[in-house]
Design an enzyme around this catalytic site. Structure first.
Site, PDB file in Angstrom:
ATOM      1  N   HIS A  11       0.871  -1.166   0.000  1.00 62.60           N
ATOM      2  CA  HIS A  11       0.000   0.000   0.000  1.00 62.60           C
ATOM      3  C   HIS A  11       0.914   1.224   0.000  1.00 62.60           C
ATOM      4  O   HIS A  11       1.721   1.407   0.921  1.00 62.60           O
ATOM      5  CB  HIS A  11      -0.917   0.002   1.223  1.00 62.60           C
ATOM      6  CG  HIS A  11      -1.945  -1.088   1.181  1.00 62.60           C
ATOM      7  ND1 HIS A  11      -2.406  -1.731   2.315  1.00 62.60           N
ATOM      8  CD2 HIS A  11      -2.607  -1.647   0.136  1.00 62.60           C
ATOM      9  CE1 HIS A  11      -3.305  -2.639   1.960  1.00 62.60           C
ATOM     10  NE2 HIS A  11      -3.443  -2.607   0.651  1.00 62.60           N
ATOM     11  N   GLU A  42       1.607   3.349   3.095  1.00 59.83           N
ATOM     12  CA  GLU A  42       2.130   2.701   4.308  1.00 59.83           C
ATOM     13  C   GLU A  42       3.639   2.537   4.107  1.00 59.83           C
ATOM     14  O   GLU A  42       4.104   1.537   3.565  1.00 59.83           O
ATOM     15  CB  GLU A  42       1.419   1.373   4.542  1.00 59.83           C
ATOM     16  CG  GLU A  42      -0.082   1.560   4.767  1.00 59.83           C
ATOM     17  CD  GLU A  42      -0.882   0.264   4.803  1.00 59.83           C
ATOM     18  OE1 GLU A  42      -0.249  -0.815   4.901  1.00 59.83           O
ATOM     19  OE2 GLU A  42      -2.128   0.325   4.726  1.00 59.83           O
ATOM     20  N   HIS A  78       3.214  -3.761   6.486  1.00 56.47           N
ATOM     21  CA  HIS A  78       2.138  -2.773   6.357  1.00 56.47           C
ATOM     22  C   HIS A  78       2.197  -1.774   7.509  1.00 56.47           C
ATOM     23  O   HIS A  78       3.091  -1.818   8.351  1.00 56.47           O
ATOM     24  CB  HIS A  78       0.774  -3.475   6.364  1.00 56.47           C
ATOM     25  CG  HIS A  78       0.472  -4.203   5.089  1.00 56.47           C
ATOM     26  ND1 HIS A  78      -0.446  -3.755   4.165  1.00 56.47           N
ATOM     27  CD2 HIS A  78       0.969  -5.351   4.580  1.00 56.47           C
ATOM     28  CE1 HIS A  78      -0.507  -4.593   3.149  1.00 56.47           C
ATOM     29  NE2 HIS A  78       0.340  -5.583   3.380  1.00 56.47           N
ATOM     30  N   GLU A 122       1.977  -5.577  10.657  1.00 60.00           N
ATOM     31  CA  GLU A 122       1.507  -4.201  10.813  1.00 60.00           C
ATOM     32  C   GLU A 122       2.439  -3.533  11.825  1.00 60.00           C
ATOM     33  O   GLU A 122       2.529  -3.968  12.970  1.00 60.00           O
ATOM     34  CB  GLU A 122       0.064  -4.195  11.318  1.00 60.00           C
ATOM     35  CG  GLU A 122      -0.937  -4.907  10.412  1.00 60.00           C
ATOM     36  CD  GLU A 122      -1.361  -4.052   9.228  1.00 60.00           C
ATOM     37  OE1 GLU A 122      -0.962  -2.858   9.169  1.00 60.00           O
ATOM     38  OE2 GLU A 122      -2.093  -4.566   8.365  1.00 60.00           O
TER      39      GLU A 122
END
Length: 368
Positions: free
Chosen positions: A5, A8, A135, A220
């Site tokens: 993404h 990110e 991410h 994440e």
């Protein structure tokens, strides 16, 4: 793989820094890094979505929208763009059966973006064993499956214990991920099954597991998707040990086979001897005959088979220590042709061979 993404960005910066760190430590003579680089093939992709990153970077960290730059240049979310192999698996009712090397649909190339196509071809070119997808927006180590069958519910793979072990390796080596409370969310041990968090379709994590031998988790890494420059050093120090420790797991739990160069077309089937056993689908070696798979410590039966050869099964133990060597020597199938009956009247040694053939029905004592 970082920056899937485009907005990110921490994963992108961490992977660039990791590359420099590994090179510098190798030059310094670090025993740990030297051993790692001499025994492990490491691929690093800092940005899978450079077009999205450019859009996000132009906005700057102070004014960037939450989704600005997330998608690629065509406006597609790349982590919702891989072939949906989960649906095939659930439809076949084999969630505890074949769990990798599921074939791609015939028209898959027409359904994916250029970035997705390049990554699928990349992971299909190597026998990757372990992978991480970096991410931002939360702080947790997420493991498969990401997609549940019908609703948001814990959806474990047959390798759930191993995936939890890999996720905890990262979370407990991270500066604070393992504490659980981050970004207003709580995840015990800093890990979560993806589908129990929220169900996600056509993601790269599940695709890797179902299509290849590769175990991928999603990391994440920050509450802020586009952290300011002043935060990067702190984030690097929080993730440096975790990144190296995660890579080292590929040597700790890897089971591998190296058939001879002539051993083409060999397939392997693994079955755990543990009470919670399940059958792995046939394992396909790479172009060079090498095969790798992560396994938890335990005892397994391994069957090697190839067309034209008799299968061979051995029992082997996988442990956290150095791997042991197991040899397979397949015996070629021997097909014997029935002897040819020579026709009456064929001359041998100038004599005519004649044989009286008695019909089976007229022979005495032949009953069924």
């Amino acid at each position: 793989v970082g920056n899937m993404h485009g907005n990110e960005v921490l994963g992108r910066e961490l992977l660039l820094q990791l590359s420099e760190f590994l090179c510098e430590e190798y030059r310094r003579g670090s025993e740990r890094v030297t051993r790692l680089l001499h025994n492990t093939r490491i691929h690093i992709m800092p940005s899978m979505n450079p077009d999205g990153y450019e859009v996000a970077a132009k906005q700057g960290p102070d004014s960037i929208g939450y989704l600005t730059g997330r998608n690629n240049a065509n406006g597609v979310d790349l982590n919702r763009n891989f072939p949906d192999l989960n649906t095939f698996m659930y439809y076949s009712g084999e969630i505890s059966g074949p769990n990798h090397h599921i074939p791609l649909p015939d028209n898959w190339k027409s359904q994916v973006e250029p970035e997705t196509l390049a990554v699928i071809q990349w992971i299909g070119s190597y026998n990757f064993v372990l992978s991480a997808n970096l991410h931002g927006g939360a702080v947790v180590a997420n493991y498969p499956y990401d997609k549940s069958h019908r609703r948001t519910v814990n959806t474990p793979t047959p390798d759930d214990k191993l995936f939890q072990k890999l996720a905890k390796t990262y979370s407990y080596a991270h500066g604070w991920m393992h504490r659980g409370w981050n970004c207003g969310d709580y995840f015990a041990d800093g890990i979560t099954n993806g589908a129990s968090w929220y169900s996600l379709s056509k993601g790269m994590q599940d695709f890797n597991y179902l299509y290849t031998n590769c175990f991928e988790i999603t990391l994440e890494l920050s509450c802020n998707k586009f952290p300011p420059e002043k935060d990067l050093e702190r984030q690097w120090m929080a993730n440096r040990e975790a990144l190296v420790a995660f890579i080292e797991e590929v040597r700790r739990w890897s089971w591998n086979l190296h058939p001879s160069p002539a051993a083409t077309g060999i397939y392997f089937t693994l079955q755990s001897m543990h009470p919670e056993c399940f059958l792995f689908s046939p394992c396909v070696p790479g172009d060079m005959g090498d095969y790798f798979r992560l396994l938890l410590p335990g005892t397994y039966t391994v069957t090697a088979s190839a067309e034209g050869y008799q299968p061979q099964t051995v029992t082997t133990t996988v442990g956290p220590a150095e791997p042991s060597l197991v040899h397979f020597q397949l015996k070629q199938d021997v097909v014997r042709k029935p002897p040819e009956r020579k026709a009456s009247g064929t001359r041998t040694n100038n004599k005519t061979l004649q044989k009286k053939v008695v019909p089976r029905a007229t022979r005495r004592g032949t009953q069924r």
